[in-house]
Design a protein around this motif. Sequence first.
Motif, short mmCIF file in Angstrom:
data_model
loop_
_atom_site.label_atom_id
_atom_site.label_comp_id
_atom_site.label_asym_id
_atom_site.label_seq_id
_atom_site.Cartn_x
_atom_site.Cartn_y
_atom_site.Cartn_z
N ASP A 1 10.98 16.06 30.83
CA ASP A 1 12.14 15.01 31.57
C ASP A 1 13.33 15.79 31.89
OD1 ASP A 1 10.07 13.18 30.89
OD2 ASP A 1 10.99 12.33 29.13
N LYS A 2 13.42 17.17 31.42
CA LYS A 2 14.79 17.52 31.88
C LYS A 2 15.23 17.67 33.28
CE LYS A 2 18.39 20.12 30.88
NZ LYS A 2 19.72 19.12 30.64
N ARG A 3 16.32 17.37 33.60
CA ARG A 3 16.79 17.49 35.08
C ARG A 3 18.03 18.10 35.23
NH1 ARG A 3 12.58 15.82 35.36
NH2 ARG A 3 11.63 13.74 35.80
N PHE A 4 17.99 18.73 36.26
CA PHE A 4 18.87 19.91 36.56
C PHE A 4 19.77 19.49 37.91
CE2 PHE A 4 15.59 22.36 34.30
CZ PHE A 4 16.29 22.74 33.41
N SER A 5 21.19 20.13 37.85
CA SER A 5 21.85 19.75 39.06
C SER A 5 21.67 20.65 40.03
CB SER A 5 23.41 19.85 38.66
OG SER A 5 23.84 19.15 37.40
N LYS A 6 21.79 20.47 41.13
CA LYS A 6 21.74 21.13 42.15
C LYS A 6 22.88 22.23 42.36
CE LYS A 6 18.29 18.87 44.27
NZ LYS A 6 17.02 19.07 44.73
N PHE B 1 7.08 26.28 35.52
CA PHE B 1 7.44 27.01 34.26
C PHE B 1 7.63 25.94 33.11
CE2 PHE B 1 9.73 29.36 31.18
CZ PHE B 1 8.73 30.30 30.72
N LEU B 2 8.49 24.92 33.12
CA LEU B 2 8.76 24.09 32.27
C LEU B 2 7.80 22.94 31.82
CD1 LEU B 2 12.40 22.65 33.09
CD2 LEU B 2 11.77 24.53 31.40
N ALA B 3 6.76 22.80 32.70
CA ALA B 3 5.50 22.09 32.47
C ALA B 3 4.49 23.28 31.58
CB ALA B 3 4.57 21.92 33.75
N GLU B 4 4.53 24.46 32.00
CA GLU B 4 3.81 25.30 30.77
C GLU B 4 4.57 25.16 29.47
OE1 GLU B 4 3.22 29.39 32.55
OE2 GLU B 4 3.12 28.39 34.58
N VAL B 5 5.70 25.40 29.48
CA VAL B 5 6.55 25.52 28.18
C VAL B 5 6.18 24.03 27.56
CG1 VAL B 5 8.84 25.10 27.39
CG2 VAL B 5 8.53 26.88 28.83
N ALA B 6 6.32 22.88 28.30
CA ALA B 6 5.78 21.50 27.68
C ALA B 6 4.61 21.55 27.03
CB ALA B 6 6.01 20.39 28.68
N ASN B 7 3.58 22.32 27.55
CA ASN B 7 1.91 22.27 27.04
C ASN B 7 2.19 23.08 25.87
OD1 ASN B 7 0.96 20.73 29.25
ND2 ASN B 7 0.57 22.27 30.46
N THR B 8 2.81 24.15 25.87
CA THR B 8 3.06 25.02 24.60
C THR B 8 3.66 24.24 23.53
OG1 THR B 8 3.16 27.11 25.93
CG2 THR B 8 3.88 27.09 23.52
N LEU B 9 4.68 23.47 23.68
CA LEU B 9 5.25 22.63 22.81
C LEU B 9 4.43 21.43 22.27
CD1 LEU B 9 8.87 22.30 24.20
CD2 LEU B 9 7.92 23.70 22.06
N ASP B 10 3.24 21.16 22.96
CA ASP B 10 2.34 20.20 22.83
C ASP B 10 1.04 20.94 22.16
OD1 ASP B 10 3.22 17.61 23.51
OD2 ASP B 10 2.54 17.58 25.28
N GLY B 11 0.96 22.14 22.06
CA GLY B 11 0.03 22.76 21.26
C GLY B 11 -1.14 23.00 22.41
N ARG B 12 -1.00 23.10 23.60
CA ARG B 12 -2.03 23.39 24.65
C ARG B 12 -1.75 24.38 25.63
NH1 ARG B 12 -2.15 19.02 28.03
NH2 ARG B 12 0.26 18.52 27.50
#
Length: 87
Positions: free
Chosen positions: A10-15, A31-42
């Motif tokens: 859900d993280k949003r960044f400024s332009k 990349f953040l999607a990959e990180v989120a998957n890691t945090l979910d154990g996947r």
Amino acid sequence: MGLTADEVRDKRFSKARLGRRGYSEVEVIGFLAEVANTLDGRGNVTAAQVHNVAFSTSLGVGGFDEEEVDDYLDLIEEELAVRAEAG
């Protein structure tokens, strides 16, 4: 408790400001999607990979604010390091 997968998703960044370089939005989000998957154990993103990740940049065409992304990556790196130590 540290960062959760949902917080990362859900993280949003400024332009990036006009005339400043910005990170590729597609690359950062991917990349953040990959990180989120890691945090979910996947997934298997490591703290070292977060530390060493490099995104394409563009000048004056948008992109995410580099400093904001880098600061968030520092939090993610710390979270993954703590989890790795906890085993």
